[in-house]
Design an enzyme around this catalytic site. Structure first.
Site, short mmCIF file in Angstrom:
data_model
loop_
_atom_site.label_atom_id
_atom_site.label_comp_id
_atom_site.label_asym_id
_atom_site.label_seq_id
_atom_site.Cartn_x
_atom_site.Cartn_y
_atom_site.Cartn_z
N ALA A 172 22.00 17.89 69.63
CA ALA A 172 23.26 17.57 70.31
C ALA A 172 23.73 18.76 71.14
O ALA A 172 24.11 18.61 72.31
CB ALA A 172 24.33 17.19 69.28
N ASN A 216 18.74 20.31 61.93
CA ASN A 216 18.06 19.15 61.33
C ASN A 216 17.20 18.42 62.34
O ASN A 216 16.23 17.74 61.97
CB ASN A 216 19.10 18.17 60.78
CG ASN A 216 19.60 18.57 59.41
OD1 ASN A 216 19.10 19.52 58.81
ND2 ASN A 216 20.58 17.86 58.92
N ALA A 255 12.36 13.22 65.14
CA ALA A 255 12.96 13.07 66.48
C ALA A 255 12.66 11.73 67.13
O ALA A 255 12.54 11.62 68.35
CB ALA A 255 12.54 14.23 67.39
N ARG A 307 17.82 1.97 54.33
CA ARG A 307 17.66 3.17 53.49
C ARG A 307 18.57 3.15 52.27
O ARG A 307 18.18 3.55 51.18
CB ARG A 307 17.96 4.41 54.32
CG ARG A 307 16.86 4.69 55.30
CD ARG A 307 17.19 5.91 56.13
NE ARG A 307 16.10 6.19 57.04
CZ ARG A 307 16.16 7.10 58.01
NH1 ARG A 307 17.25 7.83 58.17
NH2 ARG A 307 15.13 7.30 58.79
P1 ADP Z 1 22.64 17.65 65.55
O1 ADP Z 1 21.57 16.69 65.16
O2 ADP Z 1 24.00 17.06 65.48
O3 ADP Z 1 22.33 18.35 66.83
P2 ADP Z 1 21.48 19.77 63.98
O4 ADP Z 1 21.47 19.86 62.52
O5 ADP Z 1 20.20 19.42 64.66
O6 ADP Z 1 22.65 18.76 64.39
O7 ADP Z 1 21.97 21.13 64.62
C1 ADP Z 1 23.13 21.78 64.23
C2 ADP Z 1 22.96 23.26 64.53
O8 ADP Z 1 24.20 23.94 64.34
C3 ADP Z 1 21.95 23.97 63.62
O9 ADP Z 1 21.01 24.64 64.41
C4 ADP Z 1 22.81 24.92 62.80
O10 ADP Z 1 22.13 26.10 62.44
C5 ADP Z 1 23.96 25.20 63.75
N1 ADP Z 1 25.20 25.65 63.08
C6 ADP Z 1 25.78 25.14 61.97
N2 ADP Z 1 26.91 25.81 61.67
C7 ADP Z 1 27.08 26.75 62.63
C8 ADP Z 1 28.05 27.76 62.88
N3 ADP Z 1 29.10 27.94 62.08
N4 ADP Z 1 27.87 28.57 63.95
C9 ADP Z 1 26.79 28.42 64.76
N5 ADP Z 1 25.84 27.50 64.57
C10 ADP Z 1 25.97 26.66 63.52
#
Ligand code: ADP
Length: 599
Positions: free
Chosen positions: A155, A183, A189, A427
């Site tokens: 995202a 994630n 993906a 699921r």
């Molecule tokens: P989405 O599928 O919504 O994109 P993801 O889990 O793929 O979510 O990505 C979320 C990202 O945000 C991860 O890379 C995670 O490490 C990062 N993240 C989570 N908390 C923080 C934070 N406090 N500051 C910076 N990055 C963060």
């Protein structure tokens, strides 16, 4: 001109750039004649297999470490493969920190270097002193940006790229981990979109109306319908953008997860890494700055309530990043936060530490909590998805369970050798049924299924690892696989007979299965043991169709946008498989555009 922040030396990431950098005076081993100069090979065990390195020694120092071979996952292992060697060289020590979320790959590299040093006759105990240089220290300074994006998952990367393309000059992504992906990187993906190129090729009839109906009904009709429609109506565009603009390469087959009436998801050839790697490359090409090892702590509002920046931290230092145009929250869900799981869970017997998770350890709800502290409305927090069938050794889904989403199918049986659920169902229904069994459950498919999916070639390493770990077995007869896991063999044979009758006649009289109607008449048989794991948190901050974050009164919080798993408005009480990537890409792009245009 904006003032750019300055990173003072020596985070793990910075080590990348100074791989052969100078040592400090406190260097524990700096002495001529310490080593026998030369190049030495060493092998260590990574997450997916052997990691082979060459270590180059001068007579006084470790001067170079070259990773020659590895089978680690692209994206996920980039940081350990680059930064662990760099940290070892910078600190001249083996006592370097492993990288959170990539511990096995980190330890594999350290083990390989250790083995090479041993081969060089070095007493490695002298290299176990932690060097001050190796202790990651970052110093960040206040900086001004047009757009600050929190989180470099699917995202956040989509939002940052779109913000740049929409005219923002300075876009930064703050990422608390040393690598991008979250994630999304760990997922396959797969992106569900109706009317896609593969459906056209294969003559599969589909429509946005049908897709929206299934996604909404799959979520217990609890999602806001306009949010589902926004995802569905823009999903194909998002897939084409990923394919044609970002450069994601897709397989030529479709994925068919439970809850979809037809196969409709496209899958990157390199799975999660196949999406994240090109997204990072595109973001960098456009000049988006990605600040790794940098954590968003708080959202900053002005007196009128407009979000004007983010309080960030890196190591010991803190700074304020202002965001002229606004902030996009894309920090993911809270699947790895046990406290929050227990606080919000209403559905499952327990989600305490006894339940593993498929999530990155970074996914602990930071974004949700940050937004809540400035008055954002949360929505659907009690809806926590369990992925039904995972590897008990890791808590993460198996690649070798692929028949379950590939249209081939498999069966689940319990210790009594009986089926207990429609294996192609939703699921949540499958997870509930699995939890209702005494002990573990098992997935079974046969050689023909495996061959049609080229499983043994594709997943050779995983089969070997799982066999070693005692969670997988293959044998010629059902009696043998039953015996291996002490399953009732007589029942299992009867179960398979009945299943084959249902599949041949096209009616599953016991569990109403209607897709993947594939008989399995002959061995050899593959059997895997499975457990449920926390997978996706459907709840999060409430957004509208323009990705604005809403407050508890239903008003827009000005200049704050959110996208992805951090939001709670899209999936109701159950996310239908392959709809997360559609959601994060669609809303990431909307958030990235609107934060710039101010819509
Ligand atoms: P989405 O599928 O919504 O994109 P993801 O889990 O793929 O979510 O990505 C979320 C990202 O945000 C991860 O890379 C995670 O490490 C990062 N993240 C989570 N908390 C923080 C934070 N406090 N500051 C910076 N990055 C963060």
């Amino acid at each position: 001109m904006k003032k750019f922040l300055c990173i003072l030396l020596a985070t793990l990431m910075a080590f990348t750039m100074v791989a052969c950098a100078a040592k400090t005076e406190s260097n524990p081993v700096e002495a001529a004649g310490k080593f026998t100069a030369g190049t030495y090979e060493g092998v260590g065990k990574g997450n997916n297999g052997d990691i082979v390195v060459d270590v180059v020694l001068t007579d006084s120092e470790i001067s170079e470490i070259i990773v020659k071979e590895h089978a680690e996952t692209a994206g996920l292992a980039d940081a350990p493969l680059k930064d662990i060697p760099a940290a070892i060289i910078a600190g001249q020590t083996l006592a370097v920190d492993t990288i959170t979320g990539a511990t096995n790959a980190s330890n594999g590299v350290i083990a390989a270097v250790t083995a090479a040093l041993e081969a060089a006759g070095v007493d490695v105990s002298t290299l176990q002193i932690k060097s001050e240089t190796a202790a990651a220290q970052i110093a960040i300074e206040d900086a001004e940006y047009d757009v600050v994006v929190i989180g470099a998952g699917g995202a956040g990367l989509s939002a940052a790229i779109k913000a740049k393309l929409s005219g923002a000059e300075n876009v930064v992504i703050i990422e608390k981990m040393p690598f991008a992906g979250g994630n999304t990187l760990l997922s396959y993906a797969e992106l569900a979109c109706a009317g896609n190129w593969l459906q056209d090729e294969k003559g599969i009839e589909d429509s946005n109306e049908q897709f929206a109906k299934e996604m909404w009904e799959g979520g217990g009709m609890l999602a806001r319908k306009e949010m589902v429609d926004t995802v569905v109506n823009n999903a194909l565009d998002a897939a084409l953008w990923l394919r044609d603009y970002v450069g994601v390469e897709y397989q030529d087959y479709l994925v068919h997860e439970g809850g979809h009436s037809v196969p409709r998801a496209v899958e990157p050839i390199e799975l999660g890494a196949g999406m994240i790697t090109p997204l990072v490359a595109k973001a960098e090409e456009l000049g988006v700055q990605i600040m790794y090892n940098t954590k968003a702590e708080e959202l900053i509002q002005n007196e009128e309530g407009r979000v004007i920046g983010v309080q960030v931290s890196a190591g010991e230092s803190t700074a304020t990043f202002t965001a002229d145009k606004g902030v996009v929250l894309a920090a993911g869900g809270f699947g790895a936060n046990i406290e929050m799981r227990e606080q919000y869970n209403k559905r499952w017997p327990t989600l305490d530490e006894s339940v593993q998770t498929t999530n990155s350890p970074a996914i602990v709800g930071d974004g949700i909590l940050m937004a809540e502290r400035i008055g954002a409305q949360l929505e659907g927090m009690e809806h926590i998805q369990l992925y039904p069938f995972n590897n008990p050794m890791t808590g993460v889904f198996y690649g070798i369970e692929a028949p379950s989403w590939s249209g081939e199918g498999l069966i689940y049986v319990n210790i009594d050798g009986n089926r207990f659920v429609n294996e192609m169902g939703m699921r949540d229904v499958r997870a509930e049924a699995i939890l209702a069994q005494e002990g573990a459950v098992y997935a079974i498919y046969n050689q023909e299924v495996a061959d049609r999916l080229n499983m043994e070639e594709k997943f050779a390493d995983e089969y070997a690892k799982c066999l070693d770990g005692g969670v997988y077995f293959k044998a010629d007869t059902l009696e043998e696989v039953a015996e291996y896991f002490e399953i009732n063999a007589e029942n299992l044979v009867n179960t398979m007979d009945n299943y084959n009758t249902y599949m041949t006649e096209g009616v599953d009289l016991e569990f109403g299965r209607t897709t993947a109607m594939v008989p399995m008449n002959e061995g050899p048989w593959f059997i895997l043991k499975g457990i449920v794991s926390v997978h996706h948190t459907m709840g999060g901050v409430m957004i509208d169709t323009d990705a604005h974050v809403l407050d508890t009164e239903g008003n827009i919080i000005p200049s704050l946008y959110a996208a992805g798993e951090v939001t709670g408005s899209v999936h109701g009480n159950n996310r239908v498989g392959t709809c997360a990537i559609s959601d994060i890409t669609v809303f990431g792009r909307i958030a990235g555009e609107n934060v710039v245009t101010g819509k």
